[in-house]
Design a protein around this motif. Sequence first.
Motif, PDB file in Angstrom:
ATOM      1  N   ARG A  44       0.839  -1.198   0.000  1.00  0.00           N
ATOM      2  CA  ARG A  44       0.000   0.000   0.000  1.00  0.00           C
ATOM      3  C   ARG A  44       0.871   1.244   0.000  1.00  0.00           C
ATOM      4  NH1 ARG A  44      -5.524  -0.395   1.816  1.00  0.00           N
ATOM      5  NH2 ARG A  44      -6.032  -2.396   2.784  1.00  0.00           N
ATOM      6  N   SER A  45       0.391   2.262  -0.670  1.00  0.00           N
ATOM      7  CA  SER A  45       1.012   3.589  -0.580  1.00  0.00           C
ATOM      8  C   SER A  45      -0.002   4.602  -1.066  1.00  0.00           C
ATOM      9  CB  SER A  45       2.295   3.666  -1.419  1.00  0.00           C
ATOM     10  OG  SER A  45       1.986   3.812  -2.793  1.00  0.00           O
ATOM     11  N   HIS A  46       0.261   5.865  -0.817  1.00  0.00           N
ATOM     12  CA  HIS A  46      -0.663   6.916  -1.222  1.00  0.00           C
ATOM     13  C   HIS A  46      -0.166   7.626  -2.483  1.00  0.00           C
ATOM     14  CE1 HIS A  46       2.350   9.487   0.648  1.00  0.00           C
ATOM     15  NE2 HIS A  46       2.268   8.724   1.717  1.00  0.00           N
ATOM     16  N   GLU A  47       0.786   7.011  -3.187  1.00  0.00           N
ATOM     17  CA  GLU A  47       1.346   7.609  -4.380  1.00  0.00           C
ATOM     18  C   GLU A  47       1.087   6.732  -5.598  1.00  0.00           C
ATOM     19  OE1 GLU A  47       5.475   8.250  -3.727  1.00  0.00           O
ATOM     20  OE2 GLU A  47       5.182   9.708  -2.113  1.00  0.00           O
ATOM     21  N   PHE A  48       1.217   7.320  -6.785  1.00  0.00           N
ATOM     22  CA  PHE A  48       1.141   6.552  -8.024  1.00  0.00           C
ATOM     23  C   PHE A  48       2.278   5.539  -8.025  1.00  0.00           C
ATOM     24  CE2 PHE A  48       2.306   5.655 -12.389  1.00  0.00           C
ATOM     25  CZ  PHE A  48       1.072   5.453 -12.997  1.00  0.00           C
ATOM     26  N   ARG A  49       1.977   4.290  -8.448  1.00  0.00           N
ATOM     27  CA  ARG A  49       2.983   3.232  -8.365  1.00  0.00           C
ATOM     28  C   ARG A  49       3.060   2.469  -9.684  1.00  0.00           C
ATOM     29  NH1 ARG A  49       0.491  -0.071  -3.520  1.00  0.00           N
ATOM     30  NH2 ARG A  49      -1.172  -0.100  -5.050  1.00  0.00           N
ATOM     31  N   ASN A  50       4.274   2.207 -10.145  1.00  0.00           N
ATOM     32  CA  ASN A  50       4.428   1.411 -11.363  1.00  0.00           C
ATOM     33  C   ASN A  50       5.498   0.332 -11.225  1.00  0.00           C
ATOM     34  OD1 ASN A  50       6.746   2.881 -11.412  1.00  0.00           O
ATOM     35  ND2 ASN A  50       6.442   3.785 -13.436  1.00  0.00           N
ATOM     36  N   ALA A  51       5.961   0.083 -10.011  1.00  0.00           N
ATOM     37  CA  ALA A  51       6.947  -0.982  -9.771  1.00  0.00           C
ATOM     38  C   ALA A  51       6.707  -1.589  -8.398  1.00  0.00           C
ATOM     39  CB  ALA A  51       8.361  -0.427  -9.879  1.00  0.00           C
ATOM     40  N   VAL A  52       5.487  -2.059  -8.197  1.00  0.00           N
ATOM     41  CA  VAL A  52       5.080  -2.590  -6.897  1.00  0.00           C
ATOM     42  C   VAL A  52       5.757  -3.918  -6.580  1.00  0.00           C
ATOM     43  CG1 VAL A  52       3.129  -3.636  -5.694  1.00  0.00           C
ATOM     44  CG2 VAL A  52       2.871  -1.410  -6.785  1.00  0.00           C
ATOM     45  N   PHE A  53       5.796  -4.814  -7.576  1.00  0.00           N
ATOM     46  CA  PHE A  53       6.269  -6.168  -7.332  1.00  0.00           C
ATOM     47  C   PHE A  53       7.773  -6.294  -7.548  1.00  0.00           C
ATOM     48  CE2 PHE A  53       1.808  -6.484  -8.577  1.00  0.00           C
ATOM     49  CZ  PHE A  53       1.298  -7.125  -7.455  1.00  0.00           C
ATOM     50  N   HIS A  54       8.340  -7.263  -6.854  1.00  0.00           N
ATOM     51  CA  HIS A  54       9.778  -7.488  -6.921  1.00  0.00           C
ATOM     52  C   HIS A  54      10.204  -7.775  -8.364  1.00  0.00           C
ATOM     53  CE1 HIS A  54      13.214  -8.280  -4.129  1.00  0.00           C
ATOM     54  NE2 HIS A  54      13.724  -8.772  -5.235  1.00  0.00           N
ATOM     55  N   PRO A  55      11.258  -7.131  -8.865  1.00  0.00           N
ATOM     56  CA  PRO A  55      11.705  -7.371 -10.243  1.00  0.00           C
ATOM     57  C   PRO A  55      12.027  -8.849 -10.479  1.00  0.00           C
ATOM     58  CG  PRO A  55      12.815  -5.461  -9.300  1.00  0.00           C
ATOM     59  CD  PRO A  55      12.089  -6.130  -8.174  1.00  0.00           C
ATOM     60  N   LEU A  56      11.654  -9.341 -11.657  1.00  0.00           N
ATOM     61  CA  LEU A  56      11.928 -10.732 -12.006  1.00  0.00           C
ATOM     62  C   LEU A  56      13.298 -10.860 -12.655  1.00  0.00           C
ATOM     63  CD1 LEU A  56       8.500 -11.724 -13.623  1.00  0.00           C
ATOM     64  CD2 LEU A  56       9.296 -12.263 -11.322  1.00  0.00           C
ATOM     65  N   ASP A  57      13.926 -12.015 -12.455  1.00  0.00           N
ATOM     66  CA  ASP A  57      15.176 -12.259 -13.169  1.00  0.00           C
ATOM     67  C   ASP A  57      14.834 -12.518 -14.637  1.00  0.00           C
ATOM     68  OD1 ASP A  57      14.718 -15.125 -13.708  1.00  0.00           O
ATOM     69  OD2 ASP A  57      15.087 -15.429 -11.584  1.00  0.00           O
ATOM     70  N   PRO A  58      15.816 -12.429 -15.549  1.00  0.00           N
ATOM     71  CA  PRO A  58      15.544 -12.551 -16.992  1.00  0.00           C
ATOM     72  C   PRO A  58      14.809 -13.825 -17.389  1.00  0.00           C
ATOM     73  CG  PRO A  58      17.760 -11.698 -16.636  1.00  0.00           C
ATOM     74  CD  PRO A  58      17.232 -12.079 -15.282  1.00  0.00           C
ATOM     75  N   VAL A  59      15.134 -14.951 -16.757  1.00  0.00           N
ATOM     76  CA  VAL A  59      14.486 -16.213 -17.111  1.00  0.00           C
ATOM     77  C   VAL A  59      12.998 -16.180 -16.761  1.00  0.00           C
ATOM     78  CG1 VAL A  59      14.386 -18.691 -16.664  1.00  0.00           C
ATOM     79  CG2 VAL A  59      16.598 -17.556 -16.884  1.00  0.00           C
ATOM     80  N   MET A  60      12.678 -15.730 -15.551  1.00  0.00           N
ATOM     81  CA  MET A  60      11.282 -15.653 -15.132  1.00  0.00           C
ATOM     82  C   MET A  60      10.506 -14.623 -15.955  1.00  0.00           C
ATOM     83  SD  MET A  60      10.636 -17.947 -12.979  1.00  0.00           S
ATOM     84  CE  MET A  60       9.008 -17.380 -12.542  1.00  0.00           C
ATOM     85  N   MET A  61      11.143 -13.519 -16.290  1.00  0.00           N
ATOM     86  CA  MET A  61      10.479 -12.512 -17.112  1.00  0.00           C
ATOM     87  C   MET A  61      10.157 -13.079 -18.493  1.00  0.00           C
ATOM     88  SD  MET A  61       9.099  -9.609 -17.494  1.00  0.00           S
ATOM     89  CE  MET A  61       9.569  -8.622 -16.070  1.00  0.00           C
ATOM     90  N   LYS A  62      11.057 -13.878 -19.036  1.00  0.00           N
ATOM     91  CA  LYS A  62      10.812 -14.500 -20.336  1.00  0.00           C
ATOM     92  C   LYS A  62       9.602 -15.429 -20.267  1.00  0.00           C
ATOM     93  CE  LYS A  62      12.953 -17.319 -23.958  1.00  0.00           C
ATOM     94  NZ  LYS A  62      14.185 -18.044 -24.379  1.00  0.00           N
ATOM     95  N   ILE A  63       9.514 -16.196 -19.195  1.00  0.00           N
ATOM     96  CA  ILE A  63       8.375 -17.105 -19.017  1.00  0.00           C
ATOM     97  C   ILE A  63       7.073 -16.312 -18.923  1.00  0.00           C
ATOM     98  CG2 ILE A  63       7.283 -18.741 -17.427  1.00  0.00           C
ATOM     99  CD1 ILE A  63      10.110 -19.729 -16.734  1.00  0.00           C
ATOM    100  N   HIS A  64       7.085 -15.215 -18.168  1.00  0.00           N
ATOM    101  CA  HIS A  64       5.900 -14.380 -18.037  1.00  0.00           C
ATOM    102  C   HIS A  64       5.472 -13.813 -19.383  1.00  0.00           C
ATOM    103  CE1 HIS A  64       4.854 -13.581 -13.675  1.00  0.00           C
ATOM    104  NE2 HIS A  64       5.887 -14.404 -13.577  1.00  0.00           N
ATOM    105  N   ARG A  65       6.442 -13.376 -20.167  1.00  0.00           N
ATOM    106  CA  ARG A  65       6.116 -12.801 -21.481  1.00  0.00           C
ATOM    107  C   ARG A  65       5.525 -13.846 -22.411  1.00  0.00           C
ATOM    108  NH1 ARG A  65      11.468  -9.073 -21.772  1.00  0.00           N
ATOM    109  NH2 ARG A  65      10.514  -7.117 -21.067  1.00  0.00           N
ATOM    110  N   LEU A  66       6.058 -15.058 -22.352  1.00  0.00           N
ATOM    111  CA  LEU A  66       5.532 -16.135 -23.190  1.00  0.00           C
ATOM    112  C   LEU A  66       4.092 -16.484 -22.789  1.00  0.00           C
ATOM    113  CD1 LEU A  66       8.660 -18.468 -23.442  1.00  0.00           C
ATOM    114  CD2 LEU A  66       7.649 -17.105 -25.283  1.00  0.00           C
ATOM    115  N   LEU A  67       3.830 -16.510 -21.485  1.00  0.00           N
ATOM    116  CA  LEU A  67       2.476 -16.763 -21.015  1.00  0.00           C
ATOM    117  C   LEU A  67       1.525 -15.654 -21.457  1.00  0.00           C
ATOM    118  CD1 LEU A  67       3.208 -18.009 -17.386  1.00  0.00           C
ATOM    119  CD2 LEU A  67       2.158 -19.350 -19.213  1.00  0.00           C
TER     120      LEU A  67
END
Length: 358
Positions: free
Chosen positions: A316-339
């Motif tokens: 939670r925060s009272h500000e605009f947010r665009n990076a709430v979740f923990h950054p993914l490593d390159p392998v996991m990000m690739k899997i997310h993009r494929l999904l």
Amino acid sequence: MQQVIIDQYKAVIHTASENKSPLQIRGGGTKHFYGNSSFGQGDIVLDTTTYHGIIDYEPTELVITACAGTRLTDLESLLEQHGQMLAFEPSHFGANATLGGCMATGLSGPRRAAAGAARDYVLGMRLLDGKGRDLQFGGRVMKNVAGYDVSRLMVGAMGTLGMLLEVSLKVLPKPMVEITLQMSMAEAAAIEKMNQWAGKPLPISATCYVEGMLFLRLSGAESAVRAAQAKLGGEELVGGMDFWQSVREQWHDFFQSDKFLWRLSIKSTTVPILLPGKQLLEWNGSLRWLLCDASVDQEIIRKIAKDAGGHATLFRSHEFRNAVFHPLDPVMMKIHRLLKKQFDPLKIFNPGRLYPEF
């Protein structure tokens, strides 16, 4: 009538696909604060609450199937009539919370460490993908669940992979007896005790440490609960049920603040984390809530969580947010993009809500 509603959803999705227009999937709106703040003013809202109701419930089979727009209070009220419950104890954050929102956020409550997470109870799902296709995964009974576990991919996906229509869940009987113990203790000692007790056959169903006090909930048969009470010691808390509800729904005094609220999921045995602000511990120490000022460097918070074997989420925060979740490593990000490419190739569902990239 239900098919008419689904056809209306499909028409909206087809139009959005043709125009490449963003769609905001929304139920009761009680968890709208969670996730990235990336929706535009002109986004079309897909209201899941129009598709609601219990589809199938067989108490003897411990399985329930309901529409995603069904209110959690209605679903839990039905289960209560048969002495059953959603074992992962989901947070509502409001009377209008829906089953779909519960699955999309994937948040579990105080019983998580003892009973498992929300995704552990999913047997099957029905959803509409980014092309408007009506897809079903898993089953409605435990013995029929087979194949790739696509249903559980949707838990915590924040609506970025599809619009949930129906969910089948395993449910459990409610405990015969529940009591809450409280004892004064230093944080390091509390973490050590919680982890010691977790490895023993004790009916501990929830733990919480806040402001120098350790709280334990014991659940089960009365003989087992009373035997554990005698062994563990401490003082029985009057109104224990209200206490755990206050933690689950964040009504507890700890959460009554306009400071940034971080959710750190780490190894339970991690020693006390030294960060500016206040902390509340759950799940034997594997969930740590941190209240702090906006000035605290988020990179430091994320590094500490990563070094402790986990991750940090700005809850939670009272500000605009665009990076709430923990950054993914390159392998996991690739899997997310494929999904994302498979389920929502034109990126029309909740764009940016989970990660800015999609």
